[in-house]
Design an enzyme around this catalytic site. Structure first.
Site, PDB file in Angstrom:
ATOM      1  N   GLU A 220       0.830  -1.203   0.000  1.00  0.00           N
ATOM      2  CA  GLU A 220       0.000   0.000   0.000  1.00  0.00           C
ATOM      3  C   GLU A 220       0.866   1.256   0.000  1.00  0.00           C
ATOM      4  O   GLU A 220       0.548   2.247  -0.648  1.00  0.00           O
ATOM      5  CB  GLU A 220      -0.948   0.011   1.212  1.00  0.00           C
TER       6      GLU A 220
ATOM      7  N   TYR B 241      -6.080   6.721   4.498  1.00  0.00           N
ATOM      8  CA  TYR B 241      -6.217   5.730   3.430  1.00  0.00           C
ATOM      9  C   TYR B 241      -5.469   4.441   3.790  1.00  0.00           C
ATOM     10  O   TYR B 241      -6.028   3.348   3.750  1.00  0.00           O
ATOM     11  CB  TYR B 241      -5.697   6.271   2.076  1.00  0.00           C
TER      12      TYR B 241
ATOM     13  N   ASP C  69      -9.386   6.409  -1.885  1.00  0.00           N
ATOM     14  CA  ASP C  69      -8.221   6.846  -2.643  1.00  0.00           C
ATOM     15  C   ASP C  69      -8.763   7.536  -3.902  1.00  0.00           C
ATOM     16  O   ASP C  69      -9.985   7.705  -4.033  1.00  0.00           O
ATOM     17  CB  ASP C  69      -7.286   5.666  -2.962  1.00  0.00           C
TER      18      ASP C  69
END
Ligand code: SF4
Length: 364
Positions: free
Chosen positions: A35, A118, A136
């Site tokens: 991520e 996020y 996102d």
């Protein structure tokens, strides 16, 4: 989003999901790493970096144990180096305070360096199956189109509204799969330009599709033009032909990376004057500026630069010093050209190094 839409979305995802290395029995550490790497970076670019990074630092403990230089070296070329510095700091914190494991709750994740809403939502939902929403760019675009939202998504109030909607629409079970499905739909179908609405599992509930306003959503206020700066760099050689390199301060752009010292042109000074001034300020040295050896254009997120690299001859340190001083640098070193590979440099400096290699080959 109603249950039918969610079911259609998940069906679509199960048929279309990409087979990515971090989706194969990934540990929370692997989800976190992927991520972070995927922020501002394309999937295809990330895959080889992810694999090399994981081979070098297979666990949070291994990452925490490694020196920052080694971490930056594995990150070299991926850009946004604060991500690597924060990963490293967070790994050390996890070892010191969390037994070397990631916490599973969003609130705890948010306390770690480099983890914003996020990433916290992604780790909590994907790695731990928690019911955590995320937003996102892809998800924002989909929601703005599903709702045919006329509000400017660069405004804080709109973001808040979208976070609320993301939480409301989250299914009770399988938040991780739902979040990933939305992000993948945004990449493959609900693309910024020319969305493929005919293939979209959400088209029956999409107000922008019904109104034909997809191209106008999301609404985003116009950005001001990207500023441009001229930056100089010295390829400073001593009598043995070694090059002087400097390490950038940890905080700020390209923090902790090495560079050919120099800096940004101010006002109307010449590039040569700029370089001499920057070298006095940064390292307290005097040089003789020679030919311009390379010109490299490079874009960062909020500005662009043209890097002008000059051959320079080292004349010595400014009195009272007898050697360079790390005044506005973390460190400095004299290195042979062959040793440059061992240091982490940003992309623009890497292009200068490639130019040096080309020149060396031509002289052979
Ligand atoms: Fe996006 Fe079109 Fe699907 Fe609406 S129907 S969510 S605009 S791809």
């Amino acid at each position: 989003m109603n249950n039918d839409s969610i079911a259609r979305l998940l069906r679509w995802y199960r048929h279309n999901r990409a087979d990515l290395p971090w989706r194969r029995d990934a540990s929370p550490y692997q989800v976190w790493l992927s991520e972070v790497m995927l922020q501002q970076t394309q999937v295809e670019t990330v895959i080889p970096y992810y694999q090399r990074f994981l081979a070098a630092f297979p666990s949070i403990a291994a990452l925490a144990d490694a020196p920052l230089d080694a971490v930056l070296k594995r990150w070299e070329g991926l850009g946004y180096y604060s991500r690597a510095r924060n990963l490293h700091r967070a790994a050390r914190l996890l070892v010191a305070e969390y037994n070397g494991a990631l916490p599973s709750q969003v609130d705890d994740l948010l306390k770690l360096p480099g983890i914003g809403p996020y990433t916290a939502g992604a780790i909590a939902s994907i790695a731990f199956g928690r019911s955590a929403p995320l937003l996102d760019g892809n998800v924002i675009r989909i929601y703005a189109r599903l709702l045919d939202l006329p509000d400017d998504i660069s405004k804080g109030a709109t973001r808040k509204k979208l976070w609320r909607i993301a939480a409301e629409w989250l299914p009770e079970l399988g938040a991780g799969e739902y979040n990933q499905a939305l992000m993948e739909l945004g990449q493959k179908v609900c693309r910024p330009r020319q969305p493929r609405c005919a293939e979209c599992p959400l088209r029956y509930n999409c107000r922008a599709f019904a109104a034909g306003t997809q191209a106008a959503r999301p609404v985003r206020s116009k950005r001001s033009p990207t500023p441009h700066y001229d930056v100089t760099a010295g390829l400073i050689r001593d009598e043995q032909g070694r090059l002087l390199i400097a390490q950038r301060p940890l905080e700020g752009l390209l923090g902790g990376l090495w560079e050919f010292p120099g800096g940004k042109r101010e006002g109307r000074e010449s590039l040569e004057d700029c370089l001499r001034r920057e070298l006095r300020e940064e390292l307290a040295i005097e040089v003789e500026v020679g030919q311009r050896m390379a010109v490299v254009d490079h874009a960062f997120t909020h500005f662009k630069i043209t890097l002008h690299a000059f051959d320079c001859r080292y004349r010595g340190a400014l009195p009272p010093y007898s050697e360079p001083q790390a005044l506005e640098a973390l460190d400095w070193a004299w290195v042979g050209e062959a040793e440059l590979e061992q240091y982490s440099f940003g992309k623009a400096d890497r292009q200068v190094i490639a130019e040096l290699a080309r020149r060396r080959e031509m002289l052979l």
